[in-house]
Design a protein around this motif. Sequence first.
Motif, short mmCIF file in Angstrom:
data_model
loop_
_atom_site.label_atom_id
_atom_site.label_comp_id
_atom_site.label_asym_id
_atom_site.label_seq_id
_atom_site.Cartn_x
_atom_site.Cartn_y
_atom_site.Cartn_z
N LYS A 44 -4.28 -4.70 9.26
CA LYS A 44 -6.01 -4.89 9.03
C LYS A 44 -6.83 -3.60 9.56
O LYS A 44 -7.79 -3.14 8.64
CB LYS A 44 -6.43 -6.12 9.55
N ASP A 55 -4.29 -3.92 2.22
CA ASP A 55 -4.55 -5.26 1.69
C ASP A 55 -3.23 -5.53 0.57
O ASP A 55 -3.41 -6.54 -0.18
CB ASP A 55 -5.88 -5.13 0.81
N LYS A 57 -6.72 -1.01 7.06
CA LYS A 57 -7.37 -1.35 5.79
C LYS A 57 -6.42 -1.76 4.64
O LYS A 57 -6.55 -1.69 3.57
CB LYS A 57 -8.30 -0.32 5.21
#
Length: 154
Positions: free
Chosen positions: A142, A147, A145
């Motif tokens: 996380k 995903d 970043k």
Amino acid sequence: MVKRLSDMPEAEANHLRRLECPTYDDTPALGGKPLAERRVAIISTAGLHKRGDRPFRPGDGSYRVIPAETAANELVMSHISVNFDRTGFQQDLNVVFPIDRLRELVGDGTVGSMASVHYSFMGAFPPAAAEPHARHLAGLLKADKVDAALLVPV
């Protein structure tokens, strides 16, 4: 190659029969943005790590960090299983850690971007041993970043 427990030495077959095999509830796929907009990290179970890092040990559920810029000749494999065939890894790192393929996908726009760091577990461990490490890893992903993850079971 041994394909059935009945073909294995009895001691090994009995050991495998005693292993706990957890079951998991189905998790439906989640929607999300297109792959061309995603940041992808590789998570392998090949027992890879940088030369000089702490090797994996039996039952080790932790992971090792592999920075994206790590050269193939800087990686070693300390996967524990005596039955594990390392030939593919020795011939082409991408068999167990497809970093060059991911770079190509980012380069041609199929994937949005590549994580700054990737990770490797050593697959021969009880699943419960990895849980606290996986929770910590989720926070790192996380923070970077990430995903999407390319899971590479070895």
